[in-house]
Write an enzyme that holds these catalytic residues in place. Structure first.
Site, short mmCIF file in Angstrom:
data_model
loop_
_atom_site.label_atom_id
_atom_site.label_comp_id
_atom_site.label_asym_id
_atom_site.label_seq_id
_atom_site.Cartn_x
_atom_site.Cartn_y
_atom_site.Cartn_z
CG ASP A 94 -24.37 49.17 -36.72
OD1 ASP A 94 -25.40 48.48 -36.57
OD2 ASP A 94 -23.45 48.84 -37.50
CB CYS A 276 -7.58 66.15 -53.75
SG CYS A 276 -8.81 66.79 -52.60
CB CYS A 278 -10.00 68.94 -49.95
SG CYS A 278 -8.72 68.06 -49.03
CB CYS A 281 -5.03 68.28 -51.00
SG CYS A 281 -5.59 66.62 -50.57
N1 GUN Z 1 -22.06 47.62 -40.65
C1 GUN Z 1 -21.61 47.19 -41.83
N2 GUN Z 1 -22.40 46.21 -42.34
C2 GUN Z 1 -23.42 46.07 -41.47
C3 GUN Z 1 -24.58 45.22 -41.46
O1 GUN Z 1 -24.82 44.41 -42.35
N3 GUN Z 1 -25.41 45.36 -40.37
C4 GUN Z 1 -25.16 46.26 -39.36
N4 GUN Z 1 -26.04 46.36 -38.36
N5 GUN Z 1 -24.07 47.04 -39.37
C5 GUN Z 1 -23.21 46.94 -40.40
ZN ZN Z 2 -7.84 66.53 -50.52
#
Ligand code: GUN
Ligand code: ZN
Length: 575
Positions: A94, A276, A278, A281
């Site tokens: 991101d 759960c 897993c 847990c």
């Molecule tokens: N992370 C959560 N929402 C968004 C978004 O709308 N755009 C971007 N780039 N990262 C995010």
């Molecule tokens: Zn669990």
């Protein structure tokens, strides 16, 4: 589009959901997939655990965090991100947009963060889209969207596959504009600005946003629900056609001592029993509560990830069994806001029914009021309208259905709370009448006339059900045992071809594919030139060339729109 190799194809479908194969560069994953988010500053779960414990072949991390940390930046620029994170799967990054959303500003530019992601070797990167908040002042959202779209243009030639953010807040006209523009240029479309909606349980708005975006981008785009990491919404988002999710939620919830489940979130402190089994847990039981805070957060993060992956697997299995509607009916009853979203979902059923299958592997279970609006009901009603019959019977929730076609899917297997055994005795109806009316249901009004009264209908000795249709000595059709649909052989296909005018019942293919298809090889989506839009995935179809010469018959495996939009994968399996 990016220079990296990219391919996406559909393997299995149900409602608007799909199990797909996504290939980027030399790496391949199955979708829908969850990208666990790795925070390089404070990882709660290691990349090795993502891979070994959770079998994840894709993760997401944040290039802005890396850029702003001198030590990390140098290290990762130096060795490349795969080596630095010791992860050989796909790595998505991101751009700082999340920080922009949370803190109002970031200290980078679109160009800088794009180039940085190229520099560290992200497989999937993001531009600096601006996530507008739900219901924000519309002129402002509109301004922010224009900037986002401008930034998207700057990312068009990036070296990575662009995870292209579609914004527009809760304004459907803006979402539509963003989707159209982003959808043309990018193979991977990310529905952004939905984190707040999730936090506020505004699932109904989420449905409208996903549906609006999906309706305005080509069907072959991979769709990422940005920041949607809670398993309680997976069935809903997948059924609308989302393919990728990212979860920072598993860690953020853990830090607040919150325990995720597929039906909602619990405070760990308030759990007297753990719902759960897993490994976490199972190991600790409620003694999980007694761990010191650091350990507790780490173990909770792992549990949260298990709950997340488990639910996605459940959704995928439902697609394989074609009973995603049943899972929706159950999951959407976990919270009134989800039930409201299910009502909203049904309002998009005209669009969704065009994507759905005409026959399914699973019985039709009516599990609540939403049954009336299910995609199967829309499709079946449309087909039933083609059939002329004087012997109609009320079959809830499908309405009046000709008695002659009650052996076919879904009528052979409907269960409602009122009628646990909906099977109606059709043994008194002559086989020839059944066959003629099924012809009309499957192929259209008048198709009954293509079956001569003198045909010989043979039943299977094993099951006692109609199996083969002969005209004189010639086999003209068979009847599929599982759903009683008619499968035309060449003589009947020729009659259908003559009777129904172009492009009815047809999939028109490029001349390049004809040598292969003539030999019985599948029709790939890339060779479909035109198609009858009233067809549905699962239908028996006529494959013709561009001069309408009949080549072969086959089973349509994608929806008509998918056949037109996809460049990869099988569209028709030839008989
Ligand atoms: N992370 C959560 N929402 C968004 C978004 O709308 N755009 C971007 N780039 N990262 C995010
Ligand atoms: Zn669990």
């Amino acid at each position: 589009m990016s220079s990296t190799f990219f391919s996406f194809e559909i393997k299995f479908k149900d409602i608007g959901g799909r199990i797909g194969r996504l290939t980027i560069g030399k790496r391949e994953i199955e979708t829908p997939a969850i990208m666990p988010v790795y925070n390089p500053n404070k990882p709660l779960v290691s990349t090795m655990e993502f891979e070994r414990e959770f079998k994840s072949r894709i993760l997401m991390t944040n290039s802005y965090i890396i850029l702003k940390n001198d030590e990390l930046r140098k290290k990762i620029l130096d060795s490349g991100i795969h080596k630095a994170l010791d992860f050989d799967g796909l790595i998505a990054t991101d751009s700082g947009s999340y920080q922009l959303m949370e803190y109002g500003n970031v200290n980078t530019t679109n160009r800088e963060i794009i180039e940085f992601q190229e520099g560290i070797g992200s497989d999937i990167g993001s531009f600096l889209d601006i996530p507008s908040l739900p219901d924000a002042y519309k002129p402002r959202v509109s301004e922010q969207l224009e900037i986002t779209l401008q930034r998207a243009k700057e990312a068009r030639d990036a070296k990575f596959v662009v995870n292209a953010g579609i914004q527009g807040s809760t304004y459907m006209d803006l979402r539509e504009r963003a989707a159209k523009e982003i959808g043309v240029d990018f193979e991977l479309c990310a529905i952004g600005g939905i984190v707040r909606l999730m936090e506020e349980y505004r699932f109904s708005d989420l449905v409208d946003i996903i549906a609006t975006v999906k309706k305005n981008i080509p069907a072959n785009r991979v769709v990422h629900a940005f920041g949607l990491g809670h398993p309680m919404a997976f069935s809903l988002a997948v059924a609308l056609g989302c393919d990728l999710f990212d979860s920072a939620a598993y860690a953020l919830y853990a830090q607040n001592f919150r325990y995720m489940t597929a039906i909602g979130t619990k405070k760990l402190d308030e759990l007297e029993y753990l719902p759960c089994s897993c490994p976490v847990c199972n190991k600790y039981g409620t003694e999980l509560k007694e761990l010191n805070d650091d350990e507790k957060i780490r173990e909770l993060a792992r549990h949260n990830l298990y709950a997340t992956f488990e639910e996605l697997n459940r959704v995928k299995q439902a697609i394989r069994e074609n009973n995603l509607w049943d899972l929706l009916s159950v999951r959407m009853r976990s919270h009134p806001a989800l039930l409201s979203a299910l009502k909203k979902f049904a309002q998009h059923n005209e669009w969704l029914s065009g994507l759905d299958l005409i026959r399914k592997k699973s019985s039709f279970y009516s599990l609540g009021d939403e049954s009336e609006g299910r995609t199967e009901v829309v499709n079946v009603r449309e087909r039933v309208n083609r059939v002329t019959s004087e012997n109609k019977i009320e079959i809830s929730p499908f309405g009046e259905v000709p008695a002659e076609i009650l052996d076919i899917y879904p009528f052979g297997s409907i269960m409602t709370p009122e009628k646990l055994n909906n099977r109606i005795d059709t043994t008194g109806i002559r086989d020839i009448h059944k066959v003629k009316k099924i012809m009309e249901y499957q192929f259209g009004s008048g198709a009954d006339s293509l079956i001569d009264d003198g045909v010989r209908i043979k039943r299977s000795r094993r099951t006692g059900r109609i199996r083969w249709i002969y005209d004189k000595k010639e086999l003209i059709a068979s009847v599929r045992a599982s759903d009683h649909f008619i499968i035309p052989k060449t003589p009947l296909a020729k009659k259908l071809h003559k009777f129904f005018k172009y492009p009815g019942l047809r999939v028109v293919i490029d001349s390049e594919a004809i040598p292969f298809v003539s030999e019985g090889k599948s029709v790939f989506a890339k060779f479909v030139r035109e198609i009858d839009m009233d067809l549905r995935a699962g239908d028996e179809v006529l494959v013709v060339d561009e001069n309408d010469n009949l080549i072969r018959t086959g089973t349509l495996v994608l929806s008509p729109q998918e056949c037109l939009d996809f460049e990869r994968g099988i569209a028709v399996r030839i008989r």
